[in-house]
Design a protein around this motif. Structure first.
Motif, mmCIF file in Angstrom:
data_model
loop_
_atom_site.group_PDB
_atom_site.id
_atom_site.type_symbol
_atom_site.label_atom_id
_atom_site.label_comp_id
_atom_site.label_asym_id
_atom_site.label_seq_id
_atom_site.Cartn_x
_atom_site.Cartn_y
_atom_site.Cartn_z
ATOM 1 N N PHE A 134 62.481 62.847 27.869
ATOM 2 C CA PHE A 134 63.801 63.161 28.413
ATOM 3 C C PHE A 134 64.220 62.125 29.457
ATOM 4 N N GLY A 135 63.314 61.801 30.385
ATOM 5 C CA GLY A 135 63.638 60.846 31.438
ATOM 6 C C GLY A 135 63.865 59.444 30.912
ATOM 7 N N LEU A 136 63.016 59.002 30.007
ATOM 8 C CA LEU A 136 63.157 57.665 29.426
ATOM 9 C C LEU A 136 64.447 57.561 28.615
ATOM 10 N N ALA A 137 64.737 58.585 27.817
ATOM 11 C CA ALA A 137 65.952 58.574 26.999
ATOM 12 C C ALA A 137 67.203 58.583 27.872
ATOM 13 N N ALA A 138 67.178 59.366 28.958
ATOM 14 C CA ALA A 138 68.330 59.429 29.862
ATOM 15 C C ALA A 138 68.588 58.081 30.508
ATOM 16 N N ALA A 139 67.514 57.407 30.955
ATOM 17 C CA ALA A 139 67.669 56.087 31.567
ATOM 18 C C ALA A 139 68.199 55.074 30.564
ATOM 19 N N LEU A 140 67.774 55.209 29.325
ATOM 20 C CA LEU A 140 68.205 54.283 28.284
ATOM 21 C C LEU A 140 69.664 54.508 27.912
ATOM 22 N N ILE A 141 70.082 55.754 27.780
ATOM 23 C CA ILE A 141 71.451 56.074 27.369
ATOM 24 C C ILE A 141 72.452 55.827 28.496
ATOM 25 N N LEU A 142 72.094 56.256 29.711
ATOM 26 C CA LEU A 142 73.013 56.128 30.845
ATOM 27 C C LEU A 142 73.006 54.733 31.456
ATOM 28 N N GLY A 143 71.952 53.978 31.209
ATOM 29 C CA GLY A 143 71.885 52.609 31.697
ATOM 30 C C GLY A 143 71.575 52.468 33.169
ATOM 31 N N VAL A 144 71.053 53.522 33.793
ATOM 32 C CA VAL A 144 70.718 53.478 35.220
ATOM 33 C C VAL A 144 69.345 54.114 35.449
ATOM 34 N N SER A 145 68.813 53.889 36.660
ATOM 35 C CA SER A 145 67.548 54.488 37.106
ATOM 36 C C SER A 145 66.336 54.013 36.321
ATOM 37 N N GLY A 146 66.452 52.863 35.680
ATOM 38 C CA GLY A 146 65.290 52.301 34.999
ATOM 39 C C GLY A 146 64.173 51.988 35.975
ATOM 40 N N THR A 147 64.552 51.544 37.179
ATOM 41 C CA THR A 147 63.555 51.194 38.199
ATOM 42 C C THR A 147 62.721 52.402 38.590
ATOM 43 N N ASP A 148 63.364 53.522 38.875
ATOM 44 C CA ASP A 148 62.625 54.715 39.288
ATOM 45 C C ASP A 148 61.829 55.318 38.136
ATOM 46 N N VAL A 149 62.408 55.313 36.936
ATOM 47 C CA VAL A 149 61.706 55.865 35.779
ATOM 48 C C VAL A 149 60.446 55.045 35.477
ATOM 49 N N ILE A 150 60.560 53.729 35.537
ATOM 50 C CA ILE A 150 59.402 52.866 35.280
ATOM 51 C C ILE A 150 58.368 53.013 36.386
ATOM 52 N N GLY A 151 58.831 53.242 37.617
ATOM 53 C CA GLY A 151 57.891 53.502 38.701
ATOM 54 C C GLY A 151 57.069 54.748 38.445
ATOM 55 N N VAL A 152 57.710 55.794 37.939
ATOM 56 C CA VAL A 152 57.008 57.032 37.598
ATOM 57 C C VAL A 152 56.016 56.788 36.464
ATOM 58 N N GLU B 164 71.029 58.846 47.934
ATOM 59 C CA GLU B 164 72.239 59.387 47.303
ATOM 60 C C GLU B 164 72.544 58.745 45.949
ATOM 61 N N ARG B 165 71.934 57.595 45.666
ATOM 62 C CA ARG B 165 72.306 56.855 44.461
ATOM 63 C C ARG B 165 71.851 57.496 43.155
ATOM 64 N N PRO B 166 70.598 57.962 43.021
ATOM 65 C CA PRO B 166 70.152 58.522 41.731
ATOM 66 C C PRO B 166 70.925 59.781 41.354
ATOM 67 N N LEU B 167 71.169 59.933 40.075
ATOM 68 C CA LEU B 167 71.842 61.130 39.573
ATOM 69 C C LEU B 167 70.908 62.335 39.710
ATOM 70 N N LEU B 168 71.515 63.520 39.826
ATOM 71 C CA LEU B 168 70.738 64.753 39.951
ATOM 72 C C LEU B 168 69.794 64.923 38.767
ATOM 73 N N LEU B 169 70.215 64.455 37.615
ATOM 74 C CA LEU B 169 69.413 64.537 36.398
ATOM 75 C C LEU B 169 68.032 63.914 36.595
ATOM 76 N N PHE B 170 67.999 62.732 37.213
ATOM 77 C CA PHE B 170 66.735 62.022 37.414
ATOM 78 C C PHE B 170 65.919 62.647 38.541
ATOM 79 N N LYS B 171 66.594 63.195 39.528
ATOM 80 C CA LYS B 171 65.875 63.872 40.601
ATOM 81 C C LYS B 171 65.142 65.096 40.068
ATOM 82 N N LEU B 172 65.824 65.860 39.220
ATOM 83 C CA LEU B 172 65.207 67.046 38.632
ATOM 84 C C LEU B 172 64.079 66.662 37.675
ATOM 85 N N GLY B 173 64.309 65.608 36.894
ATOM 86 C CA GLY B 173 63.287 65.152 35.959
ATOM 87 C C GLY B 173 62.037 64.676 36.671
ATOM 88 N N GLY B 174 62.227 63.910 37.755
ATOM 89 C CA GLY B 174 61.083 63.450 38.531
ATOM 90 C C GLY B 174 60.305 64.594 39.152
#
Length: 247
Positions: free
Chosen positions: A110-128, A186-196
């Motif tokens: 879910f997190g990887l697909a969201a980062a790929l589709i939305l085009g943001v938060s790749g840095t935080d997702v890859i960190g995880v 404040e920058r990351p979307l709520l979606l990524f905060k919840l996923g993390g």
């Protein structure tokens, strides 16, 4: 988007073909053996690639979450997402994993697909992903050592200690700090905060299981050490007694 779809398909085919080749080459080994070889290879590869992204390219997840993805990050995400799609399907088909591991895989997809589709938060997702996959090769090595009857060796003891230490320090310690920085930025979307947060919660479930294992393991080792120490002292006292009798 066409590039992303083609890249994702290529990634899935890469991992599926790798597994099939291993099944042909290692035909005497079980399907799980070959799948775990693929898992170990993915863990080492993704850890190295994500290390470069954070420590060499300076895409720091603690200070730069929520930024637009770079081309390199997109490539890592596609490679990793393809693996998780393959492994999740394999686990469901063969019924080898429980609900906790399947939840972990689902949240990762879910997190990887969201980062790929939305085009943001790749840095935080890859960190995880870096923190999660860092301990994976040690987990696979433990399984291989048990399967080959080499679990009661020095290598296995060192591997267990490193796995427990890294999981506790990185996935729980550093992971907790990352979760805090993600929510306070404040920058990351709520979606990524919840996923993390979901992935961090799953890590705590694993941690409880690992903690119980560690307590049993090292309590048993301590008791065995005490027994051997007492036995050695008895032998020494008996030996001294014999010598005194001779004198």
């Amino acid at each position: 988007m066409a590039f992303v779809v083609l890249g994702l398909l290529a990634s899935v085919l890469l991992w599926v073909c790798s597994y099939q080749v291993l099944c042909l080459v290692n035909s005497r080994c079980s399907a799980e053996w070959n799948c775990r070889l693929v898992t170990a290879a993915h863990g080492v590869l993704i850890t190295c690639l994500s290390y470069k992204n954070g420590f060499i390219d300076n895409r720091w997840p603690f200070t730069d979450p929520g930024l637009p993805n770079t081309e390199y990050e997109v490539q890592i995400i596609m490679l990793c997402l393809g693996y998780f799609m393959f492994d999740f399907s394999w686990c469901v088909y063969n019924g080898t994993e429980g609900i906790v591991m399947l939840t972990h895989h689902s949240a990762s997809i879910f997190g990887l697909a969201a980062a790929l589709i939305l085009g943001v938060s790749g840095t935080d997702v890859i960190g995880v992903i870096f923190g999660a996959e860092l301990t994976n090769p040690f987990l696979q090595l433990r399984w291989f050592l048990k399967e080959t009857g080499r679990y009661h060796t020095l290598l296995a003891e060192i591997n267990d200690f490193l796995f427990i230490s890294l999981f506790t320090g990185v996935r729980i310690g550093v992971g907790g700090y990352f979760c805090y920085t993600e929510w306070t930025n404040e920058r990351p979307l709520l979606l990524f905060k919840l996923g993390g947060t979901a992935l961090y919660t799953v890590s705590w479930v694993f941690m409880l299981q690992i903690g119980r294992f560690a307590v049993r393991k090292y309590t048993r080792m301590y008791k065995e050490w005490k027994m051997k120490n007492k036995s050695y002292k008895r032998k020494v006292s008996y030996s001294n007694g014999d010598v005194n009798n001779v004198k």
